[in-house]
Design an enzyme around this catalytic site. Structure first.
Site, mmCIF file in Angstrom:
data_model
loop_
_atom_site.group_PDB
_atom_site.id
_atom_site.type_symbol
_atom_site.label_atom_id
_atom_site.label_comp_id
_atom_site.label_asym_id
_atom_site.label_seq_id
_atom_site.Cartn_x
_atom_site.Cartn_y
_atom_site.Cartn_z
ATOM 1 N N LYS A 75 0.969 -1.147 -0.046
ATOM 2 C CA LYS A 75 -0.150 0.003 0.146
ATOM 3 C C LYS A 75 0.864 1.527 0.126
ATOM 4 C CE LYS A 75 -3.855 1.907 2.736
ATOM 5 N NZ LYS A 75 -4.777 1.797 3.980
ATOM 6 N N SER A 150 -9.874 1.764 3.175
ATOM 7 C CA SER A 150 -8.822 2.503 2.363
ATOM 8 C C SER A 150 -8.003 1.788 1.489
ATOM 9 C CB SER A 150 -8.271 3.800 3.070
ATOM 10 O OG SER A 150 -7.200 2.954 4.075
ATOM 11 N N SER A 174 -9.887 -0.537 7.300
ATOM 12 C CA SER A 174 -9.255 -0.647 6.028
ATOM 13 C C SER A 174 -8.699 -1.797 5.307
ATOM 14 C CB SER A 174 -8.232 0.632 5.850
ATOM 15 O OG SER A 174 -8.939 1.818 5.744
HETATM 16 N N1 GLN Z 1 -12.941 3.924 6.714
HETATM 17 C C1 GLN Z 1 -12.285 4.214 7.971
HETATM 18 C C2 GLN Z 1 -11.929 5.628 7.688
HETATM 19 O O1 GLN Z 1 -12.381 6.380 6.796
HETATM 20 C C3 GLN Z 1 -11.200 3.394 8.269
HETATM 21 C C4 GLN Z 1 -9.868 3.819 7.380
HETATM 22 C C5 GLN Z 1 -8.673 2.820 7.849
HETATM 23 O O2 GLN Z 1 -8.742 1.769 8.383
HETATM 24 N N2 GLN Z 1 -7.674 3.423 7.147
HETATM 25 O O3 GLN Z 1 -11.453 6.311 8.482
#
Ligand code: GLN
Length: 473
Positions: A75, A150, A174
């Site tokens: 990532k 994400s 995420s």
């Molecule tokens: N969807 C969550 C957010 O927008 C989780 C993001 C993540 O785990 N990086 O914060």
């Protein structure tokens, strides 16, 4: 076509020359070309074949590491020496890392091949991968839909067969959520199990790094390599790392907790039915199913979004055009340099979070929001501690709905946040969680089931997941 279904098979084929590593890497590079429209990679590394040459020699000499020839995507929030590190943000578009993140270094030290960096939501903020300066990623299962976020790119590349495994990060879901939406495995380890050194911080007390894979064994093996204490991350924990892969066979019937709060209103009926079918199968296999309570679940989204935006507003202060980040050319004065560099180069969602976070930390609101949320965070930990006195594993859906259409939720941030209802609790409590792809709904979209365990008990998660993969699916 791949001739192996997990890494153990791959390495034995490489060792007895049934498979050529160069051809294998070339195959992945070709697949990446054919699937370019998924937009899952920010960068593909043209030195991958060179890496394959070096590592196949090592395999021949018998000097290769534990992950020799495993093809991995990373990532684009993790540092790889001499490679771009953009966090899918315009503000870091020209940034090149000067060192390796510990998790990446550990993979390289064990002779994994790093094939590229994957697209993600900007600074890992999002649930659909649409908040990316590189554009949205398409879900390989249904290209009109989002892959989740994400770590959407990291999930898509594994689901589309563009590499063996990938690394993602999980601050509030995420890893588990995109794994669920793309139909693959994804593990969020215990907070502190994997060093965060070289991971660009979003919310430092929540961020964790973990693997995506098409099978439980590969995730277990990758975790064995990336886990462990690191002097460069003071929150990494010095605890022994079990042989996750070696001990992957389950040798007793566990007690499985099912919290009713995770099956309440808002859960897609097809997902509910599919998870309940798995629960029934486990019951008839002799597992004890226990109804448990996680009474603070309804506060998880609010608590998570107060605390993580607060941490984000502080962490992202460094992108000011001076210390880090694209600098506005010919600014009027110093203030203009700061404000223009930030306003022109951060995306909308990142700005929203910086503003929310600054607000909850500001004098007069700090006690009402930030401090209160910290106290509620403790209650989540207490709930799970209590639950794990009764059961070994907690089983829930991973997400309340299957993959949604691109653009469907972009103008409704609250609806987007609500999708994180089942994943954020584990981050609040610092416990590990895994997504298991348990089937598809009537439109062919993947359904994900989540297992959670007590802190540092990834071993049981892998064992239970492996049992389910082998016996139930
Ligand atoms: N969807 C969550 C957010 O927008 C989780 C993001 C993540 O785990 N990086 O914060």
């Amino acid at each position: 076509m791949l001739t192996y279904s997990n890494y153990s098979e791959k390495i034995s084929q490489l060792k007895n020359k049934k498979l050529s590593l160069q051809e294998n890497v070339q195959y992945f590079l070709n697949q990446i070309k054919t699937k370019e429209h998924l937009n899952a990679f920010n960068f593909v590394f043209d030195d991958a074949i060179e890496q394959a040459n070096t590592i196949s020699k090592k395999i021949e000499d018998g000097t290769a590491g534990k992950l020799a020839g495993m093809v991995v995507a990373i990532k684009d929030v993790l540092a790889i020496k001499d490679k771009p590190l953009t966090c899918s943000s315009k503000i870091l578009k020209d940034f090149v890392s000067i060192y390796n993140a510990t998790a990446v270094k550990k993979l390289i030290d064990e002779d994994a091949i790093i094939i590229g960096k994957t697209n993600c939501d900007e600074f890992a903020m999002g649930s659909s991968n649409e908040n990316s300066a590189f554009g949205a990623v398409l879900n390989p299962v249904d290209e009109e839909r989002v892959p989740g976020g994400s770590s959407g790119g990291s999930a898509a590349v594994v689901a589309a067969g563009l590499c063996d495994v990938s690394l993602g990060t999980d601050t509030g879901g995420s890893i588990r959520q995109p794994a669920a939406l793309c139909g693959i495995y994804g593990l969020k380890p215990t907070y502190g199990r994997v060093s965060r050194y070289g991971l660009t911080a979003f919310a430092s007390s929540f961020d964790s790094i973990g693997p995506f894979s098409n099978n439980v064994e590969d995730a277990a093996l990758v975790m064995e390599v990336i886990a462990g204490y690191d002097k460069n991350d003071s929150t990494s924990v010095n605890k022994g790392i079990p042989g996750y892969l070696e001990n992957i066979a389950l040798d007793k019937k566990l007690k499985i907790g099912v919290p009713k709060e995770f099956f309440a209103e808002g859960l897609d009926p097809e997902i509910k039915e599919s998870i309940e079918t798995q629960i029934e199968k486990l019951k008839s296999d002799g597992f004890e199913i226990v109804n448990i309570d996680l009474p603070h679940t309804q506060y998880s989204i609010a608590t998570y979004y107060i605390l993580t935006t607060a941490e984000a507003s502080s962490n992202l202060a460094r992108y000011d055009g001076a210390r880090y980040g694209t600098r506005k050319e010919n600014p009027k004065d110093l203030i203009d340099m700061y404000t223009s560099s930030r306003s022109e180069n951060f995306g909308d969602e990142v700005k929203r979070r910086i503003m929310l976070g600054t607000y909850v930390l500001s004098a007069g609101y700090y006690d009402a929001y930030y401090k209160k949320a910290q106290k509620v965070r403790r209650l989540f930990k207490n709930d799970f501690d209590k639950a794990f006195e009764l059961v070994d594993i907690i089983l829930t859906p991973t997400v309340p709905a299957t993959a949604f259409k691109l653009a469907e939720k972009m103008n409704d941030p609250l609806a987007m946040y609500l999708g994180d209802i089942y994943t954020t609790s584990a981050n609040l409590a610092g416990i590990p969680g895994i997504n298991i792809p348990v089937g598809k709904n009537s439109s062919g979209l993947p359904i994900g089931m989540q297992l959670m365990s007590a802190q540092f008990n990834e071993e049981t998660l892998f064992q239970m997941s492996y049992y389910i993969q082998k016996k139930l699916l």
